[in-house]
Motif scaffolding. Sequence first.
Motif, mmCIF file in Angstrom:
data_model
loop_
_atom_site.group_PDB
_atom_site.id
_atom_site.type_symbol
_atom_site.label_atom_id
_atom_site.label_comp_id
_atom_site.label_asym_id
_atom_site.label_seq_id
_atom_site.Cartn_x
_atom_site.Cartn_y
_atom_site.Cartn_z
ATOM 1 N N THR A 21 -5.540 6.493 10.223
ATOM 2 C CA THR A 21 -4.168 6.581 10.714
ATOM 3 C C THR A 21 -3.767 5.343 11.510
ATOM 4 N N SER A 22 -4.698 4.380 11.656
ATOM 5 C CA SER A 22 -4.264 3.123 12.265
ATOM 6 C C SER A 22 -3.154 2.490 11.430
ATOM 7 N N HIS A 23 -3.140 2.812 10.122
ATOM 8 C CA HIS A 23 -2.020 2.377 9.274
ATOM 9 C C HIS A 23 -0.711 2.925 9.816
ATOM 10 N N VAL A 24 -0.775 4.173 10.290
ATOM 11 C CA VAL A 24 0.434 4.803 10.810
ATOM 12 C C VAL A 24 0.957 4.012 12.001
ATOM 13 N N MET A 72 4.438 1.999 12.266
ATOM 14 C CA MET A 72 5.457 2.323 13.262
ATOM 15 C C MET A 72 5.864 1.067 14.027
ATOM 16 N N ARG A 73 4.862 0.213 14.349
ATOM 17 C CA ARG A 73 5.198 -1.032 15.044
ATOM 18 C C ARG A 73 6.132 -1.893 14.187
ATOM 19 N N TYR A 74 5.851 -1.898 12.905
ATOM 20 C CA TYR A 74 6.671 -2.704 11.995
ATOM 21 C C TYR A 74 7.953 -1.995 11.574
ATOM 22 N N LYS A 75 8.173 -0.856 12.196
ATOM 23 C CA LYS A 75 9.384 -0.066 11.921
ATOM 24 C C LYS A 75 9.555 0.256 10.434
ATOM 25 N N ILE A 76 8.405 0.431 9.763
ATOM 26 C CA ILE A 76 8.466 0.923 8.389
ATOM 27 C C ILE A 76 8.676 2.434 8.440
ATOM 28 N N ARG A 77 8.021 3.065 9.415
ATOM 29 C CA ARG A 77 8.210 4.503 9.609
ATOM 30 C C ARG A 77 8.497 4.787 11.081
ATOM 31 N N MET A 137 -1.791 19.461 4.387
ATOM 32 C CA MET A 137 -2.442 18.158 4.201
ATOM 33 C C MET A 137 -1.458 17.063 3.807
ATOM 34 N N PHE A 138 -0.354 17.491 3.205
ATOM 35 C CA PHE A 138 0.621 16.541 2.677
ATOM 36 C C PHE A 138 0.994 15.459 3.700
ATOM 37 N N PHE A 139 1.092 15.861 4.965
ATOM 38 C CA PHE A 139 1.564 14.920 5.991
ATOM 39 C C PHE A 139 0.455 14.027 6.540
ATOM 40 N N GLY A 140 -0.785 14.315 6.145
ATOM 41 C CA GLY A 140 -1.905 13.511 6.619
ATOM 42 C C GLY A 140 -2.443 14.010 7.941
ATOM 43 N N PRO A 141 -3.631 13.505 8.321
ATOM 44 C CA PRO A 141 -4.289 13.995 9.537
ATOM 45 C C PRO A 141 -3.543 13.594 10.810
ATOM 46 N N LYS A 142 -3.846 14.302 11.895
ATOM 47 C CA LYS A 142 -3.316 13.917 13.206
ATOM 48 C C LYS A 142 -3.918 12.584 13.608
ATOM 49 N N ALA A 143 -3.216 11.881 14.501
ATOM 50 C CA ALA A 143 -3.589 10.505 14.821
ATOM 51 C C ALA A 143 -5.042 10.319 15.256
ATOM 52 N N LYS A 144 -5.504 11.116 16.224
ATOM 53 C CA LYS A 144 -6.794 10.800 16.819
ATOM 54 C C LYS A 144 -7.973 11.221 15.945
ATOM 55 N N GLU A 145 -7.692 12.059 14.976
ATOM 56 C CA GLU A 145 -8.800 12.631 14.229
ATOM 57 C C GLU A 145 -9.242 11.788 13.053
ATOM 58 N N ARG A 176 0.836 -1.197 0.000
ATOM 59 C CA ARG A 176 0.000 0.000 0.000
ATOM 60 C C ARG A 176 0.878 1.257 0.000
ATOM 61 N N LEU A 177 1.843 1.270 0.906
ATOM 62 C CA LEU A 177 2.702 2.445 1.066
ATOM 63 C C LEU A 177 3.579 2.700 -0.167
ATOM 64 N N ILE A 178 4.237 1.646 -0.635
ATOM 65 C CA ILE A 178 5.246 1.836 -1.681
ATOM 66 C C ILE A 178 4.600 2.050 -3.055
ATOM 67 N N SER A 179 3.483 1.358 -3.324
ATOM 68 C CA SER A 179 2.857 1.609 -4.626
ATOM 69 C C SER A 179 2.244 3.001 -4.646
#
Lengths: 261, 322
Positions: free
Chosen positions: B221-224, B228-233, B209-217, B45-48
Amino acid sequence: MTQDKALVELLYSLADDDFILAYRGSEWLGLAPHIEEDVAYSSINQDMMGHATRLYRILEELGEGKADEISHLRKPEQFRNAILLEERNGEGTYLEKPDFDWAFAVVRNYFYTVHKKIRMESLRKSSYEPLKDTALKVSIELQYHLMHWDMWFKQLMTSTDEAKRRMTSAIERCWIEMNGVLSLGPMADEMTSKGYVASEEDMREKWLTHMKKTFEEINAPFPKRLAMSKGNGRQGEHTEDLKTALQTLSEVYETNPTAGW
Amino acid sequence: MTIETTFDRLTEEEKYEHFLNRIDAGEKIEPNDWMPDDYRQSLIRLISMHGISEIMGALPEKEWVPKAPSLHRKLAIMAKVQDEMGHGQLLLRVAEDLMEPLGKNREDIMQDLFSGRLKFHNVFHMKAPTWGDAGIIAWLVDGAAIISQSMMLNSSYGPYARALKRICAEEVFHAQHGESIIMALAEGTPEQRELLQDSLNRWWTALLMFFGPKAKENASTSHVDKNMRYKIREKTNEELRQEFFTKYVPRIWSLGLTIPDETIHFDEEQGLWVYQDPDWSEFKQIVTGNGPQSKERLELREVSYENNRWVREALNPTAKAI
């Protein structure tokens, strides 16, 4: 300003050929048949724009005006490029509904690049030193351009029926304008007698020999007589396509040529 | 007994644990290593999306390639847009390797783009009507890209981390190219300054907007969190946006430009930039293909893809979506 009109005319035709064809190439950016080709074609266009820039700088040194000015502000009739190189890539524009013809892009670039190589080989022996230096630098990059277009030309000419049909029609279209590319213009004799460049006849023969070899190799019928149907760009004859191209090329610069950009 | 056969005997849970241990130890995961399905899916999802954004990102700038206002600028912007296409190519190759076991290839990526399944970055849905936009895109959009990509240089997925290393190095040149266009306009005539200010006004919201919404909103962003858990970001969207402000707001001000947000300031107590949030429902509209220029850009790519079908068939008569 230099008194040597033949030299100036030659430099303009060399520079304008590369400038206009690089522009046509840059219109393809983002629209090439696949991403890898987009990267490669774009690299070739940058090289060509770089070659044009070197040549415009020589003209600047000869007192013709600033390189940016002479490339962006001359009128169409002052351009010396061949008409084949100014023709649109196809229907539509690069911004809207571009119905561009890749077969035309391949054939035009291949024919032009073969000629450019012959021309540069001759210029490496030019009596005019700045041209000699430029020709040497250009030749190194040109080798890759030629490999690239040679590969496309032969590959498409020997693949599906549709590809062959489209390529054949592009060849016919380019063939009847190719004499405009091979022409040195009204001052041809002086350019050659002063040792700036080989004769038009000599370079045309070399080009035909190269083409015959290519067509034999892929077993394709060799086209009939070369022509120059729409006029000779070397004496300022051009089509509407050049006019619109120059409007696009100079759209921003023209708003204020004295400003820093 | 080889290590490989030992590994094959592990249960799925054990493999998963082994995988987490590896990424926690800072090891890189390579294409043929075992990886959990959701890790693979996250990467695809991220890389494509990243790859196709590079390619769609060439389109707004490409509008200015022939029009660039000098030989030097023409050469520079040609090189820049070519780099973006090159990044797209590099990233799609990484995505293709990940998709291969699922029986998918580049044709699928393109078809997903055309159908709207595969999204591209919000900034590339925007119009770029003046030369000032060419400057702002190269300076601030690429500047934002450097910030968001740098945090993935240590990505747990080896091929992505390596691709990003090269991409970030080139993006630095792009930002410099953009800065040089901006400087020329900022130091130029009143008309040129106005052109630049207009572009900044036009792009400011898109940049936030480029950076995407804040986490709780936003639920997506559960993808985020997962990435992070998978240390992709390594950082959240808001952390990246704050970094962007710290780097660029003072520079924008020092050029004498006005940021179209009167509230923006650095709050010393919180140690954070306070700013006017963009309308995130508009963001959703944009990235789902309803932005100001979404349809035109997609159409441009689709028309050229269809026009060139005969070429791809000529090169490889058997290639089609699997």
